[in-house]
Design an enzyme around this catalytic site. Structure first.
Site, PDB file in Angstrom:
ATOM      1  N   HIS A   1       0.875  -1.187   0.000  1.00 46.24           N
ATOM      2  CA  HIS A   1       0.000   0.000   0.000  1.00 46.24           C
ATOM      3  C   HIS A   1       0.910   1.234   0.000  1.00 46.24           C
ATOM      4  O   HIS A   1       2.029   1.171   0.525  1.00 46.24           O
ATOM      5  CB  HIS A   1      -0.814  -0.060   1.287  1.00 46.24           C
ATOM      6  CG  HIS A   1      -1.886   0.964   1.437  1.00 46.24           C
ATOM      7  ND1 HIS A   1      -1.619   2.248   1.838  1.00 46.24           N
ATOM      8  CD2 HIS A   1      -3.232   0.890   1.272  1.00 46.24           C
ATOM      9  CE1 HIS A   1      -2.758   2.925   1.917  1.00 46.24           C
ATOM     10  NE2 HIS A   1      -3.753   2.122   1.579  1.00 46.24           N
TER      11      HIS A   1
ATOM     12  N   ASP B   1       3.126  -4.789   8.073  1.00 46.80           N
ATOM     13  CA  ASP B   1       1.865  -4.054   7.934  1.00 46.80           C
ATOM     14  C   ASP B   1       0.748  -5.091   8.010  1.00 46.80           C
ATOM     15  O   ASP B   1       0.557  -5.876   7.074  1.00 46.80           O
ATOM     16  CB  ASP B   1       1.877  -3.313   6.585  1.00 46.80           C
ATOM     17  CG  ASP B   1       0.520  -2.715   6.232  1.00 46.80           C
ATOM     18  OD1 ASP B   1      -0.458  -2.978   6.948  1.00 46.80           O
ATOM     19  OD2 ASP B   1       0.455  -2.000   5.219  1.00 46.80           O
TER      20      ASP B   1
ATOM     21  N   GLN C   1      -4.438  -5.642   6.728  1.00 50.06           N
ATOM     22  CA  GLN C   1      -5.418  -6.538   6.087  1.00 50.06           C
ATOM     23  C   GLN C   1      -5.353  -7.964   6.615  1.00 50.06           C
ATOM     24  O   GLN C   1      -6.109  -8.816   6.140  1.00 50.06           O
ATOM     25  CB  GLN C   1      -5.201  -6.553   4.559  1.00 50.06           C
ATOM     26  CG  GLN C   1      -5.411  -5.212   3.892  1.00 50.06           C
ATOM     27  CD  GLN C   1      -6.855  -4.735   3.917  1.00 50.06           C
ATOM     28  OE1 GLN C   1      -7.782  -5.519   4.154  1.00 50.06           O
ATOM     29  NE2 GLN C   1      -7.062  -3.461   3.667  1.00 50.06           N
TER      30      GLN C   1
ATOM     31  N   LYS D   1     -10.646  -1.346  10.369  1.00 47.56           N
ATOM     32  CA  LYS D   1     -10.864  -2.471   9.442  1.00 47.56           C
ATOM     33  C   LYS D   1     -11.224  -3.741  10.211  1.00 47.56           C
ATOM     34  O   LYS D   1     -11.442  -4.789   9.623  1.00 47.56           O
ATOM     35  CB  LYS D   1      -9.608  -2.710   8.600  1.00 47.56           C
ATOM     36  CG  LYS D   1      -9.281  -1.539   7.650  1.00 47.56           C
ATOM     37  CD  LYS D   1      -7.993  -1.790   6.906  1.00 47.56           C
ATOM     38  CE  LYS D   1      -7.405  -0.540   6.299  1.00 47.56           C
ATOM     39  NZ  LYS D   1      -8.085  -0.099   5.081  1.00 47.56           N
TER      40      LYS D   1
ATOM     41  N   CYS E   1      -4.826   2.559  -3.650  1.00 50.09           N
ATOM     42  CA  CYS E   1      -3.569   3.060  -3.036  1.00 50.09           C
ATOM     43  C   CYS E   1      -2.406   2.104  -3.266  1.00 50.09           C
ATOM     44  O   CYS E   1      -1.535   1.953  -2.391  1.00 50.09           O
ATOM     45  CB  CYS E   1      -3.729   3.333  -1.536  1.00 50.09           C
ATOM     46  SG  CYS E   1      -4.939   4.584  -1.175  1.00 50.09           S
TER      47      CYS E   1
HETATM   48  N1  PMP Z   1      -1.742  -0.870   4.592  1.00 47.35           N
HETATM   49  C1  PMP Z   1      -2.691  -1.631   4.063  1.00 47.35           C
HETATM   50  C2  PMP Z   1      -2.325  -2.997   3.564  1.00 47.35           C
HETATM   51  C3  PMP Z   1      -3.995  -1.138   3.957  1.00 47.35           C
HETATM   52  O1  PMP Z   1      -4.950  -1.878   3.417  1.00 47.35           O
HETATM   53  C4  PMP Z   1      -4.295   0.160   4.432  1.00 47.35           C
HETATM   54  C5  PMP Z   1      -5.696   0.744   4.323  1.00 47.35           C
HETATM   55  N2  PMP Z   1      -6.279   0.608   3.085  1.00 47.35           N
HETATM   56  C6  PMP Z   1      -3.266   0.902   5.004  1.00 47.35           C
HETATM   57  C7  PMP Z   1      -2.002   0.361   5.073  1.00 47.35           C
HETATM   58  C8  PMP Z   1      -3.515   2.266   5.555  1.00 47.35           C
HETATM   59  O2  PMP Z   1      -4.394   2.187   6.630  1.00 47.35           O
HETATM   60  P1  PMP Z   1      -5.078   3.488   7.279  1.00 47.35           P
HETATM   61  O3  PMP Z   1      -5.633   4.265   6.126  1.00 47.35           O
HETATM   62  O4  PMP Z   1      -6.129   2.927   8.168  1.00 47.35           O
HETATM   63  O5  PMP Z   1      -4.013   4.211   7.997  1.00 47.35           O
END
Ligand code: PMP
Length: 406
Positions: free
Chosen positions: A121, A199, A202, A225, A364
């Protein structure tokens, strides 16, 4: 016993109509809905407690502090951290990753190397690029194959004493691919002294996490999430490293002593928690953990795997539909496009008219889209409250969109 109808009853939003149709919410990788237990916890905090933590000696402040620290211990157990002070409240994965990237500034020098993967991401790319700009370090990327599987022989060739950080997601948000995180960490340990960052944005909603077994130095995730309020998140860090590195934010709560000449920092975890925290949110994150544990993490995983396999089967029956990462081990996500339909958002808009919420676009993860030479995908992502009937509705909706757009 796993009682899906009873679980659904705990999410009032699921009975909403969207465009005159029953809501079919398949955008859980973006954010999940919140059960009554979490909503009640949030409301209870603001109606019965609402006080700042740690500073006040009055009763409400003590209750707020106790409840937030109780929630910290729930998180500790949930991810099996060794100590509660290794659990730091943040506002989400993005803040956690930025916190680590800034705090590690002193440990990274020009010509050092930071390794990430092609499946990241943007929030696990940009903070490292910024760290490279500040220090002169180089960013290296573990490549992937056509199925979205990371090519780990890259690590054998590239890990060295120059590698300072290896940061990879456990599950890809764009494709749902489960990365072999334990293998990545053990290769890193065997061939470098690099700090490992995972990270878990997910993975946490879908499977049991054990940070000690995983062996990572840092693990970050977002509350929103995994059924908790937005603006909540966790940074887990190993005690030894947390003690060694500098805080990211300065301010109230994070000091031991402060004069104009010099400040000394508070002990863990407060050294990394400057300012007033999201007390109600952090307490409600504990309620979200209760919710998940009451259902059972194995039950959640089993149900979501059934949904994923069924969605894959139903969608692949549609002519000209391609699923990205189809052959890889996945959880929670099906990411696809329709042949001849250039723009995923057109499909998303038609599905929305039918009450079906999916995400479209690059999620993203622009480097993943560039790899497949596409602008975006349609992403359906699952949570514990989704049903097989909803997947039938999705498949019918996609067929209809295909007819309308081709
Ligand atoms: N890493 C991953 C794999 C994600 O899916 C996301 C959210 N889409 C993020 C980082 C960023 O998370 P947040 O917007 O809640 O800070």
């Amino acid at each position: 016993m796993f009682d899906l109808q009873n679980i659904r009853k705990q999410f009032p939003i699921l009975s909403r109509k969207i465009n005159g149709k029953d809501l079919v919410y398949l955008d859980n990788a973006a954010t999940s809905h919140k059960p009554l237990h979490v909503l009640d916890s949030w409301q209870k905090y603001y109606t019965e407690i609402n006080a700042n933590v740690h500073r006040g000696i009055h009763t409400l402040s003590q209750i707020a502090t106790e409840e937030m620290e109780h929630s910290r211990r729930k998180v500790q157990k949930f991810i099996n951290a060794k100590n509660d002070f290794e659990v730091i409240f943040t506002k989400g994965t993005t803040e956690g990753l930025n916190l680590i990237a800034y705090s590690l500034n002193n440990l990274v020098k020009a010509d050092d190397e930071i390794i990430i993967s092609h499946l990241e991401h943007h929030s696990n790319i940009v903070p490292w690029q910024m760290l490279c700009e500040r220090t002169g370090a180089k960013l290296k990327v573990i490549p992937m194959d056509e199925n979205g599987v990371l090519q780990l022989d890259f690590l054998d060739k590239n890990l060295s004493e120059k590698t300072k950080i290896v940061s990879v997601n456990q599950v890809s948000n764009a494709l749902g691919i489960i990365n072999p995180i334990e293998e990545i960490i053990s290769k890193t340990r065997a061939n470098s002294n690099a700090i490992t960052v995972v990270d878990g944005a997910q993975s946490v909603p879908h499977q049991k996490i054990d940070v000690q077994k995983m062996g990572c130095d840092f693990f970050v995730f977002s509350g929103h999430k995994m059924y908790a309020p937005m603006g909540t998140g966790i940074l887990y860090g190993k005690e030894e490293i947390l003690r060694k590195i500098n805080p990211f934010h300065g301010g109230g709560e994070m000091i031991a002593t402060c004069t104009f000449e010099k400040t000394t920092y508070a002990d863990l975890p407060f050294k990394f928690e400057a300012g007033t925290p999201n007390v109600g949110g952090n307490i409600s994150l504990g309620a979200a953990i209760d919710f998940m544990e009451n259902i059972g993490l194995e039950n959640i995983k089993t149900h979501e795997n059934v949904l994923l396999n069924y969605a894959q089967k139903k969608l692949l029956e549609i002519d000209g539909l391609k699923i990205y990462g189809e052959k890889a081990m996945r959880t929670g996500v099906v990411s696809f496009n329709l042949e001849g339909v250039g723009i995923s958002s057109d499909v998303g808009m038609i599905l929305d008219k039918m009450g079906i919420a999916v995400r479209t676009g690059h999620h993203c993860t622009q480097p993943i889209m560039s790899f497949f030479n596409i602008a975006g995908t349609v992403r359906a992502s699952f949570a514990v409250y989704n049903t097989l009937e909803e997947i039938d509705i999705l498949a019918d909706g996609v067929r209809k969109a295909q007819r309308m757009l081709s």
